[in-house]
Design an enzyme around this catalytic site. Structure first.
Site, mmCIF file in Angstrom:
data_model
loop_
_atom_site.group_PDB
_atom_site.id
_atom_site.type_symbol
_atom_site.label_atom_id
_atom_site.label_comp_id
_atom_site.label_asym_id
_atom_site.label_seq_id
_atom_site.Cartn_x
_atom_site.Cartn_y
_atom_site.Cartn_z
ATOM 1 N N ARG A 233 0.821 -1.217 0.000
ATOM 2 C CA ARG A 233 0.000 0.000 0.000
ATOM 3 C C ARG A 233 0.855 1.267 0.000
ATOM 4 O O ARG A 233 0.373 2.334 -0.397
ATOM 5 C CB ARG A 233 -1.010 -0.046 1.142
ATOM 6 C CG ARG A 233 -2.106 -1.085 0.887
ATOM 7 C CD ARG A 233 -3.110 -1.141 2.019
ATOM 8 N NE ARG A 233 -2.480 -1.467 3.276
ATOM 9 C CZ ARG A 233 -2.221 -2.707 3.711
ATOM 10 N NH1 ARG A 233 -2.572 -3.735 2.971
ATOM 11 N NH2 ARG A 233 -1.651 -2.904 4.867
ATOM 12 N N GLU B 47 5.372 -9.294 16.038
ATOM 13 C CA GLU B 47 4.841 -9.837 17.296
ATOM 14 C C GLU B 47 5.305 -11.286 17.460
ATOM 15 O O GLU B 47 5.748 -11.699 18.530
ATOM 16 C CB GLU B 47 3.319 -9.747 17.251
ATOM 17 C CG GLU B 47 2.679 -9.863 18.609
ATOM 18 C CD GLU B 47 1.171 -9.736 18.516
ATOM 19 O OE1 GLU B 47 0.669 -9.263 17.472
ATOM 20 O OE2 GLU B 47 0.509 -10.130 19.486
#
Ligand code: AMP
Length: 183
Positions: A71, A108
Site C-alpha cells: 500500500r 509480534e
C-alpha cells in the site's frame, strides 16, 4: 491559508476519513484493519489525499520518495509524480531481481525482512518515506535503516493514517512525521 480554504480542507479530510473502512478481526482476532480501498475508488477524495500527502512531502524538499509494499506504492507513486521526484520500492525479501540491501525487524511473532536495490538511493540523497498506515513503526524503522545503509538521508515520513495508540513515532528516533488522519 484563508478560512474558506481551511474549511474546504477540513471537509475533504472528513470525506477521506469517511472512506476508510474498519474491518474488525483482520488479519487476526483483535486487529481492526484500516481498509483504504473505498478511498482508492473515489476519484475526488483519492486525489485530495494525494495532494495533502504531496504538500507535506514537498515541505521537506526530498529528492526521492520511497514506500514499502504494497500500500506504500499506492500512495507513494502518485505522491512522487505530484512532487516531481522518482520513487524507490521497498519490498519484502526475495522479490527484487537485482543486487539488494536488506534489513530485518521484529514482528509480534517472528521477524520480517525488507529490501531495496543496492543502487536505489545515492549517497547523500534526501529521501521521504510514504505509507498508508503507521502502526507500531517497525516497518518504517527498518525502511529508514535501509535508506541509511545506502548512505542516503531520511528527511521525514508521511502517512495517510496514524494509529496513535500504538506509538509508532517512538520507534522512529525523532524523525519528522506527518499524518493526515490520526486515530
Ligand atoms: P507497523 O510496522 O506495525 O507500523 O505496520 C505498518 C504496516 O502494516 C503498514 O504497511 C500498514 O499498511 C500495515 N498495517 C499495520 N496495522 C494496520 C491496520 N490496523 N490496518 C491497516 N494496515 C495496517
Amino acid at each position: 491559508m484563508n478560512q474558506a480554504n481551511n474549511k474546504s480542507e477540513t471537509a475533504l479530510i472528513a470525506g477521506i476519513d469517511a472512506l476508510i473502512r474498519d474491518v474488525p478481526d483482520f488479519p487476526k482476532p483483535g486487529i481492526v484493519f484500516k481498509d483504504i480501498t473505498p478511498l482508492l475508488s473515489n476519484a475526488l477524495h483519492f486525489a485530495a489525499s494525494i495532494k495533502f500527502l504531496a504538500d507535506r512531502c514537498r515541505a521537506k524538499d526530498p529528492q526521492i520518495v520511497a514506500g514499502p509494499e504494497a500500500r506504500g506504492f499506492l500512495f507513494g507513486v502518485p505522491v512522487a509524480m505530484a512532487i516531481d521526484t522518482g520513487f524507490a520500492p521497498i519490498r519484502k525479501k526475495g522479490k527484487l531481481p537485482y543486487r539488494t540491501i536488506e534489513e530485518s525487524y521484529e514482528l509480534e511473532y517472528g521477524k520480517d525482512t525488507v529490501a531495496v536495490h543496492a543502487d536505489a538511493f545515492s549517497p547523500g540523497q534526501k529521501v521521504i518515506l510514504v505509507d498508508d498506515v503507521l502502526a507500531t513503526g517497525g516497518t518504517m524503522a527498518a525502511s529508514k535503516r535501509l535508506v541509511e545503509k545506502c548512505g542516503a538521508t531520511v528527511v521525514g515520513a508521511v502517512f495517510l493514517i496514524e494509529l496513535g495508540f500504538l506509538d509508532g513515532r517512538s520507534r522512529l528516533d525523532g524523525l519528522p512525521i506527518e499524518s493526515l488522519i490520526r486515530y
